[in-house]
Design a protein around this motif. Structure first.
Motif, PDB file in Angstrom:
ATOM      1  N   LEU A  27       4.031   9.078   4.361  1.00  0.00           N
ATOM      2  CA  LEU A  27       3.995   7.889   5.203  1.00  0.00           C
ATOM      3  C   LEU A  27       2.615   7.727   5.830  1.00  0.00           C
ATOM      4  N   GLU A  30       0.328   5.673   3.688  1.00  0.00           N
ATOM      5  CA  GLU A  30       0.610   4.247   3.792  1.00  0.00           C
ATOM      6  C   GLU A  30       0.115   3.691   5.121  1.00  0.00           C
ATOM      7  N   ALA A  31       0.204   4.495   6.180  1.00  0.00           N
ATOM      8  CA  ALA A  31      -0.213   4.040   7.506  1.00  0.00           C
ATOM      9  C   ALA A  31      -1.717   3.804   7.574  1.00  0.00           C
ATOM     10  N   ARG A  33      -3.582   3.405   4.868  1.00  0.00           N
ATOM     11  CA  ARG A  33      -3.945   2.708   3.635  1.00  0.00           C
ATOM     12  C   ARG A  33      -4.992   3.492   2.853  1.00  0.00           C
ATOM     13  N   LYS A 314      11.778  -0.492   4.797  1.00  0.00           N
ATOM     14  CA  LYS A 314      11.339   0.880   5.059  1.00  0.00           C
ATOM     15  C   LYS A 314      10.257   0.872   6.126  1.00  0.00           C
ATOM     16  N   SER A 316       7.323   1.939   5.874  1.00  0.00           N
ATOM     17  CA  SER A 316       6.037   1.526   5.312  1.00  0.00           C
ATOM     18  C   SER A 316       5.896   0.005   5.302  1.00  0.00           C
ATOM     19  N   ASP A 317       7.015  -0.728   5.253  1.00  0.00           N
ATOM     20  CA  ASP A 317       6.946  -2.189   5.290  1.00  0.00           C
ATOM     21  C   ASP A 317       6.409  -2.685   6.635  1.00  0.00           C
ATOM     22  N   PHE A 319       4.009  -1.428   8.268  1.00  0.00           N
ATOM     23  CA  PHE A 319       2.555  -1.359   8.255  1.00  0.00           C
ATOM     24  C   PHE A 319       1.954  -2.623   7.631  1.00  0.00           C
ATOM     25  N   SER A 320       2.558  -3.102   6.541  1.00  0.00           N
ATOM     26  CA  SER A 320       2.052  -4.312   5.892  1.00  0.00           C
ATOM     27  C   SER A 320       2.129  -5.497   6.838  1.00  0.00           C
ATOM     28  N   ALA A 346       2.472   8.345  12.246  1.00  0.00           N
ATOM     29  CA  ALA A 346       3.282   8.208  11.040  1.00  0.00           C
ATOM     30  C   ALA A 346       3.595   9.549  10.394  1.00  0.00           C
ATOM     31  N   SER A 352       9.208   9.130   6.087  1.00  0.00           N
ATOM     32  CA  SER A 352       8.781   8.518   4.834  1.00  0.00           C
ATOM     33  C   SER A 352       9.957   8.182   3.920  1.00  0.00           C
TER      34      SER A 352
END
Length: 432
Positions: A27, A30-31, A33, A314, A316-317, A319-320, A346, A352
């Protein structure tokens, strides 16, 4: 440490990932990037780095011999050596020699981290206007978290970097030069950085294939491969497969630098709740600044996001969605600071791949629409208030669904009105 399983690379059977090995796709990646861990050696280095952070940075602990790490990850010693080289050059471990050769966790090299941050700023064309804007941003964040001692260490480090350590337009001081020169792979990295980054920096330029570089530097392919992994792990190059491609230089993304900042935070034993409080303050100030700076293209992008009306599934979504809010700021320093704080939280919350409860996801989506709307209307105060309200609503729902996680994340319960509305005037944006 929990992470996503990674797809296997095309390589000899002896170099495939062990069946149970899951690493380098957490995770945290992803946080912040961070896409620098594409190759196996880099991914193992990331996994070990994340493990040290999650363990609270146990200085002096033995991370394993070359043989043990090879067995653990199901790869050859050649791959482990690539990972080892990455970690030692990042200044967070040292090779411990004795009966067995292995890795010992060391305090992160703060001077090296600061110099890498300088290099990130230099190669991303950070200006004095960027620095001034970022400093004003952090000072406003500081006012929001006034009296919260848990955030002091992290915030003071970032403030000192802006006030004392950063000179926009100046290259880094070369703190890691001696470290690089101790190993043949490091010498190759040093020469490539000097020639292609500090003399003739041209993002997108091809500097050769692995074979080309081996011939150019009269080095064994395994040594050249270690050098390439060092450059990849720093985000300075990407490898493009296929004839006519090869090693391509690029502007360093924030991800690899964020990870080093997180290593420093872990070594200072920053609490998750304190760091999350800091992220809350940063994100409130960030949406306010985004509402001030949003241009026509940003408005159109956020209007499309509103029209699509997606509900996150999730973690991670989330973060986007946050990144869509912050994009309008266009300041590499603020981007670096926000992602570093978010990445630290994260990794330590260890969620995650988990699905978000439906009512939590719907609450997040509905409250985010209010933030988007305020940014579109260029209403910084409304954006900050909407984001703060979203935080409080999410906190209350999280306490009902996952009290353990809520206790870990939320420091002092409801934020005081003084912190939520401490400044009425919007932040002054830097000149374009």
């Amino acid at each position: 440490m929990q992470a996503y399983a990674c797809p296997q690379e095309t390589m000899p059977k002896s170099e495939t990932i062990g069946a149970d090995a899951t690493y380098g796709r957490s995770l945290m990646s992803e946080a912040v990037r961070d896409n620098s861990g594409a190759k196996l050696g880099c991914r193992i280095a990331l996994a070990l780095e994340e493990q040290f952070i999650a363990q609270g940075w146990p200085v002096g602990n033995f991370a394993g011999s070359e043989e043990a790490l090879s067995h653990r990850f199901g790869v050859s010693r050649r791959i482990v050596r690539e990972a080892t080289r990455v970690l030692t050059m990042r200044g967070i471990v040292r090779l411990k020699r004795g009966v067995t050769l292995g890795l010992e966790i060391t305090p992160p090299d703060i001077d090296l981290i600061v110099d890498i941050m300088r290099g990130y700023a230099f190669l991303n064309d950070v200006t004095e206007a960027h620095r001034t804007e970022a400093l004003t941003f952090l000072e406003r964040v500081d006012a929001r978290v006034s009296g919260v001692e848990e955030v002091r260490s992290a915030l003071d480090f970032l403030l000192q970097f802006l006030r004392e350590d950063l000179t926009p337009g100046a290259p880094p001081l070369g703190v890691g030069r001696d470290r690089l020169r101790k190993a043949r792979a490091g010498q190759i990295v040093f020469n490539i950085i000097q020639e292609f980054f500090f003399r003739e920096f041209e993002p997108g330029r091809r500097i050769g294939s692995e074979e080309d570089l081996s011939l150019q530097f009269n080095a064994d392919r395994s040594i050249t491969r270690q050098a390439i992994r060092l450059l990849e792990s720093s985000g300075l190059v990407t490898s493009m497969p296929g004839r006519g491609n090869g090693i391509i230089i690029q502007r360093p993304p924030s991800g690899p630098v964020c990870r080093l900042i997180c290593c420093l935070f872990a070594s200072r034993q920053l609490s998750v709740a304190g760091t999350f409080e800091l992220f809350h303050a940063m994100s409130v100030e960030a949406v306010s600044l985004a509402a001030t700076k949003a241009n026509a293209e940003d408005v159109q992008r956020l209007q499309r996001e509103l029209h699509m009306s997606r509900t996150p599934e999730k973690f991670s979504d989330l973060f986007s969605t946050e990144d869509a809010q912050f994009e309008a700021i266009r300041n590499p320093l603020i981007d670096l600071f926000i992602r570093s704080i978010r990445g630290y939280v994260a990794l330590t919350i260890n969620e995650s791949g988990k699905k978000i409860p439906q009512d939590v996801a719907e609450c997040f989506a509905n409250e985010t629409r209010r933030v988007y709307d305020a940014i579109i209307r260029h209403a910084p105060e409304a954006a900050a208030q909407a984001h703060d309200a979203k935080f409080c609503a999410m906190r209350d729902l999280e306490r009902s669904h996952n009290p353990t996680l809520a206790d870990m994340l939320y420091l002092h319960g409801a934020r005081t009105a003084a912190h939520a509305t401490h400044q009425d005037a919007p932040m002054q944006a830097a000149p374009a």
